[in-house]
Write a protein that holds these residues in place. Structure first.
Motif, PDB file in Angstrom:
ATOM      1  N   GLU A  23       0.821  -1.216   0.000  1.00 53.52           N
ATOM      2  CA  GLU A  23       0.000   0.000   0.000  1.00 53.52           C
ATOM      3  C   GLU A  23       0.859   1.272   0.000  1.00 53.52           C
ATOM      4  OE1 GLU A  23      -3.416   0.504   0.023  1.00 53.52           O
ATOM      5  OE2 GLU A  23      -3.658  -1.624  -0.416  1.00 53.52           O
ATOM      6  N   ILE A  54      -3.994   3.568  12.831  1.00 54.78           N
ATOM      7  CA  ILE A  54      -5.074   2.671  12.403  1.00 54.78           C
ATOM      8  C   ILE A  54      -5.860   2.168  13.611  1.00 54.78           C
ATOM      9  CG2 ILE A  54      -5.583   0.458  11.275  1.00 54.78           C
ATOM     10  CD1 ILE A  54      -2.993   1.022   9.543  1.00 54.78           C
ATOM     11  N   GLY A  58      -8.138   5.201  14.652  1.00 55.33           N
ATOM     12  CA  GLY A  58      -9.232   4.687  13.826  1.00 55.33           C
ATOM     13  C   GLY A  58      -9.264   5.255  12.420  1.00 55.33           C
ATOM     14  N   LEU A  59      -8.101   5.665  11.894  1.00 55.05           N
ATOM     15  CA  LEU A  59      -8.069   6.216  10.536  1.00 55.05           C
ATOM     16  C   LEU A  59      -8.232   5.112   9.489  1.00 55.05           C
ATOM     17  CD1 LEU A  59      -7.169   8.813  11.901  1.00 55.05           C
ATOM     18  CD2 LEU A  59      -5.383   9.049  10.180  1.00 55.05           C
ATOM     19  N   SER A  60      -8.847   5.480   8.373  1.00 56.80           N
ATOM     20  CA  SER A  60      -8.923   4.557   7.245  1.00 56.80           C
ATOM     21  C   SER A  60      -7.559   4.496   6.563  1.00 56.80           C
ATOM     22  CB  SER A  60      -9.968   5.041   6.245  1.00 56.80           C
ATOM     23  OG  SER A  60      -9.492   6.210   5.607  1.00 56.80           O
ATOM     24  N   ILE A  61      -7.357   3.454   5.742  1.00 58.14           N
ATOM     25  CA  ILE A  61      -6.088   3.328   5.009  1.00 58.14           C
ATOM     26  C   ILE A  61      -5.853   4.545   4.118  1.00 58.14           C
ATOM     27  CG2 ILE A  61      -4.858   1.921   3.286  1.00 58.14           C
ATOM     28  CD1 ILE A  61      -4.915   0.663   6.081  1.00 58.14           C
ATOM     29  N   ALA A  62      -6.926   5.059   3.514  1.00 58.42           N
ATOM     30  CA  ALA A  62      -6.790   6.238   2.647  1.00 58.42           C
ATOM     31  C   ALA A  62      -6.317   7.453   3.458  1.00 58.42           C
ATOM     32  CB  ALA A  62      -8.113   6.536   1.957  1.00 58.42           C
ATOM     33  N   ASP A  63      -6.864   7.608   4.668  1.00 59.01           N
ATOM     34  CA  ASP A  63      -6.453   8.728   5.521  1.00 59.01           C
ATOM     35  C   ASP A  63      -5.006   8.560   5.963  1.00 59.01           C
ATOM     36  OD1 ASP A  63      -8.900  10.061   5.461  1.00 59.01           O
ATOM     37  OD2 ASP A  63      -9.689   8.967   7.182  1.00 59.01           O
ATOM     38  N   PRO A  90      -7.699  13.794   8.257  1.00 61.33           N
ATOM     39  CA  PRO A  90      -9.059  13.518   7.818  1.00 61.33           C
ATOM     40  C   PRO A  90      -9.993  14.614   8.351  1.00 61.33           C
ATOM     41  CG  PRO A  90      -8.340  11.900   9.467  1.00 61.33           C
ATOM     42  CD  PRO A  90      -7.179  12.787   9.195  1.00 61.33           C
TER      43      PRO A  90
ATOM     44  N   GLY B  58     -19.985   8.870  13.499  1.00 61.04           N
ATOM     45  CA  GLY B  58     -19.289   7.703  12.973  1.00 61.04           C
ATOM     46  C   GLY B  58     -19.411   6.464  13.830  1.00 61.04           C
ATOM     47  N   SER B  60     -20.628   2.784  15.110  1.00 60.60           N
ATOM     48  CA  SER B  60     -21.049   1.533  14.489  1.00 60.60           C
ATOM     49  C   SER B  60     -22.499   1.254  14.891  1.00 60.60           C
ATOM     50  CB  SER B  60     -20.151   0.393  14.963  1.00 60.60           C
ATOM     51  OG  SER B  60     -20.415   0.131  16.322  1.00 60.60           O
TER      52      SER B  60
END
Lengths: 199, 199
Positions: A23, A54, A58-63, A90, B58, B60
């Motif tokens: 990635e 992560i 709690g960031l997304s991979i894109a962030d 983000p 955000g 769940s």
């Protein structure tokens, strides 16, 4: 160290490390032949950072990719640093229009903020969402929240000023997302602490 | 109103409303025959709350279910309210041990907090994660953050005190998660505002 040793030192499985490499979140190790690569202390530090972003933030991979890209291409001057960091973070509600209420709030506090700062959109959207969810967030409460948060930012800015530039970018970008959960937990404890004191 | 009207008033598709009904997040409407149900203003308010929790905060679906269950079974006394709200909220690092540093911090601030408060675990874990991610979060910075956040909690507690009990639970539970993004955006703006003032 080899990838198996990097895995052991970081507690992150080799398969996950290979995913980070694919990635582009982790720079490749130095090649030592067709099937071996050598990883250094900087790789271990990066892996720890990725886990924190992560797992804890709690960031997304894109962030995470955007944050890491900003670290790999730091701005030339300290003046640009904050803008780069803010844009790498983000930001929810990016498309929400900036409300006159938010502009007035920021102006009233004397905060000099660039007119296109992402956080102006985020704040406008978050205020609208809280009210839509039934929370009575008055203009007065918002101003009082902002004044309290200024105390948080004073600590942020003081911390960054003590660091050399390359650490400063990491601290601003990553510190903003990693310290948010610390502040949220403190808020819950302070609510309980103040509430028990009052009753 | 019918489910189609509830959809129109809330801007949420009928399919999503049916999903909320199946998941028990939205109480069923009053039956008007085999294929019709009647929804009231309370349903519209609940749908707006669900949107805010899912989209803005955000959360769940599992977290939303716990928050909503606490609203549907409010505690008998105002004294229990905060504990119920805090336990309903999502808390990261629930299994992280509470560190001596965090216990000392809370005691030093004079916050009377129940020894098993979830936020003690969350705070301990979030501090460890920030440091693991390379952020120099000293004990002194942590204390200064906590003092600033106390100002946020003062506004929280004052807001709740002005409300009647059934609104108070909504405001504590939902307000805590929906105002977190407001505070995070304010922090970013305050950083930029203070930084430009200093240079």
């Amino acid at each position: 160290m080899r990838i198996s040793e990097l895995s052991e030192a970081s507690g992150v499985p080799v398969a996950t490390l290979k995913y980070y490499l694919r990635e582009g979140l982790l720079p490749p190790g130095e090649s030592r032949g067709a099937t071996r690569a050598e990883y250094a202390a900087g790789h271990l530090e990066r892996v720890r950072l990725l886990r924190a972003l992560i797992e804890s933030a709690g960031l997304s991979i894109a962030d995470v990719r955007r944050v890491v890209a900003s670290l790999d291409h730091p701005p030339a001057t300290r003046h640009e640093l904050l803008g780069v960091a803010q844009r790498a973070l983000p930001a929810a509600h990016r498309d929400h229009p900036v409300t006159p209420e938010v502009r007035a709030l920021v102006a009233g506090l004397g905060w000099q903020v660039s007119t296109d700062a992402p956080a102006l959109h985020t704040l406008s959207g978050a205020v609208a969402a809280a009210r839509a969810g039934g929370i009575p967030l008055s203009a007065d409460s918002l101003r009082r929240y902002a004044e309290a948060v200024e105390g948080v930012a004073v600590v942020d800015v003081a911390t960054v000023r003590e660091l050399e530039p390359e650490r400063a970018l990491l601290t601003v970008t990553v510190g903003t997302v990693l310290v948010d959960p610390v502040l949220a937990a403190l808020r819950r404890l302070a609510q309980e602490g103040l509430s028990s004191r009052a009753t």
